[in-house]
Design a protein around this motif. Structure first.
Motif, PDB file in Angstrom:
ATOM      1  N   CYS A 268       0.867  -1.108  -0.117  1.00 17.78           N
ATOM      2  CA  CYS A 268      -0.016  -0.280   0.172  1.00 17.78           C
ATOM      3  C   CYS A 268       0.836   1.335   0.276  1.00 17.78           C
ATOM      4  O   CYS A 268       1.900   0.981   0.630  1.00 17.78           O
ATOM      5  N   CYS A 306      -5.590   4.712   5.425  1.00 19.38           N
ATOM      6  CA  CYS A 306      -5.681   4.861   4.074  1.00 19.38           C
ATOM      7  C   CYS A 306      -6.689   5.632   3.725  1.00 19.38           C
ATOM      8  O   CYS A 306      -7.146   6.348   4.754  1.00 19.38           O
ATOM      9  N   CYS A 309      -7.354   5.753  -2.069  1.00 21.44           N
ATOM     10  CA  CYS A 309      -7.242   5.422  -3.133  1.00 21.44           C
ATOM     11  C   CYS A 309      -6.745   4.686  -4.701  1.00 21.44           C
ATOM     12  O   CYS A 309      -7.188   4.340  -5.583  1.00 21.44           O
ATOM     13  N   CYS A 312      -5.295  -0.763  -3.893  1.00 15.80           N
ATOM     14  CA  CYS A 312      -5.840  -1.623  -3.601  1.00 15.80           C
ATOM     15  C   CYS A 312      -6.203  -3.195  -4.267  1.00 15.80           C
ATOM     16  O   CYS A 312      -6.797  -4.021  -4.961  1.00 15.80           O
TER      17      CYS A 312
END
Ligand code: SF4
Ligand code: SF4
Length: 345
Positions: A268, A306, A309, A312
């Motif tokens: 990530c 997080c 975006c 993932c």
């Protein structure tokens, strides 16, 4: 241990194989002795990958001087011809051999990846030539995506297909497996424990053993683990009513939206430890909240980083809504922290 012919290939394999991921965590001598122990127990099929760091090298050392006794399978993630050839040459060196029994295109889960492989200068043509030259005996494909696997087996280009196959992802047994069998492909079952979600080896292998042409590839990191699973293949056993009830309860607990810990979503860009955080709900059930809040703390504390975006999500072969699931698990972790009086820092 029973031996059989893998699909329409000329490879004779044990009914239980050896997956090469866990040995990369071990010292060389320990890994080699586990590999040899598995061989002595009757396992002759060893599956690894260029991506599994020194796994190929350990397998190569373990079976040096006995090449004709083992069936070696490995894989490349490279989609271009030049890169795939480099990977193949490296695999040959690491495995100390001049031919690979089964060389697989690793994790072809998207249309765009398959197009790259088939494009001019792509990996397919180059590896087909290597096969003609005798460096590869059979080509295979691996995919976590059922729709892609279903499409790829229709191409007629491959001797084997490897996909997740366990009692939770049983849809594979309903469509992919019968079609692959009809087409004469060798069928390799990755993730017999659903990426660690199934913690009952007996049921996991009772289920898989119903399919006489499916070769499960559990990873082993100890002699005891080999004994547990290989021992199971030394006696007759079948599913009973209790097993069916337990399988149903696993399915109910996990549903289809669960993380298989394949780690394709990582890394990530924000440093979220996605895989361990995605497993929090199951960890909490298995360990009790008191133990799991501390066990998972390092991972869960990264979740607020997080920024949704979506990087993932594009990488996850199961199309999981990762940020949403992370948030749910983080809320649950926070609730458990409060319940056991150790608030999130
Ligand atoms: S959506 Fe969140 S977890 Fe996924 S890559 Fe982006 S920041 Fe990381
Ligand atoms: S979130 Fe998806 S890609 Fe990431 S480990 Fe889990 S199943 Fe694999």
């Amino acid at each position: 241990m029973r031996y059989y012919k893998l699909g329409n290939t000329d490879l004779t394999v044990s009914e239980l194989g050896f997956g090469g991921i866990p040995i990369l965590r071990l010292e060389s001598t320990e890994a080699e002795s586990i590999l040899r122990y598995a061989f002595d127990k009757g396992i002759n099929f060893f599956d690894t990958a260029n991506a599994y760091r020194d796994s190929e090298e350990k397998i190569g050392r373990a079976f040096a001087g006995m090449r004709d006794k083992v069936v070696l399978a490995t894989k490349t993630m490279r989609r271009d011809g030049k890169g795939a050839l480099e990977n193949l040459e490296q695999s040959l060196r690491m495995l100390r051999t001049d031919y690979i029994d089964l060389y697989q295109f690793h994790q072809v889960a998207q249309e765009s990846v398959w197009e790259e492989i088939c494009a001019h200068g792509g990996a397919l043509a180059v590896l087909q030539k290597a096969k003609e030259a005798g460096k590869i005996r059979h080509l295979g494909i691996t995919s976590h995506s059922r729709p892609m696997a279903a499409k790829l087996i229709q191409t007629g280009l491959f001797g084997t297909i490897q996909f997740p196959f366990n009692f939770i992802e049983e849809a594979a047994a309903q469509d992919l497996h019968p079609e692959a069998r009809r087409l004469g492909l060798g069928i390799l079952a990755m993730k017999p424990f659903a990426g660690g979600m199934i913690d009952n080896a007996t049921i996991a292998f009772k289920y898989l053993r119903q399919f006489s042409d499916v070769l499960p590839l559990p990873g082993f990191d100890s002699v005891a683990a080999v004994d547990e699973v290989a021992g199971f293949y030394e006696r007759e056993n079948g599913l009973n009513a209790d097993d069916e009830a337990r399988m149903a309860s696993y399915r109910q607990e996990l549903g289809q939206q669960f993380c298989r810990r394949c780690e394709y979503c990582q890394p990530c860009p924000q440093g979220v430890m996605i895989t361990p955080a995605m497993g929090y709900q199951v960890a909490a059930r298995r360990m009790s909240p008191r133990v799991s809040v501390e066990f998972s703390r390092a991972a869960m504390e990264t979740v607020p980083r997080c920024i949704e975006c979506g990087v993932c999500i594009q990488r996850c072969p199961y199309n999981l809504p990762i940020p949403e699931m992370l948030k749910k698990h983080y809320d649950l972790w926070g609730k458990h922290c409060r319940e056991v009086n150790c608030s999130p820092r």
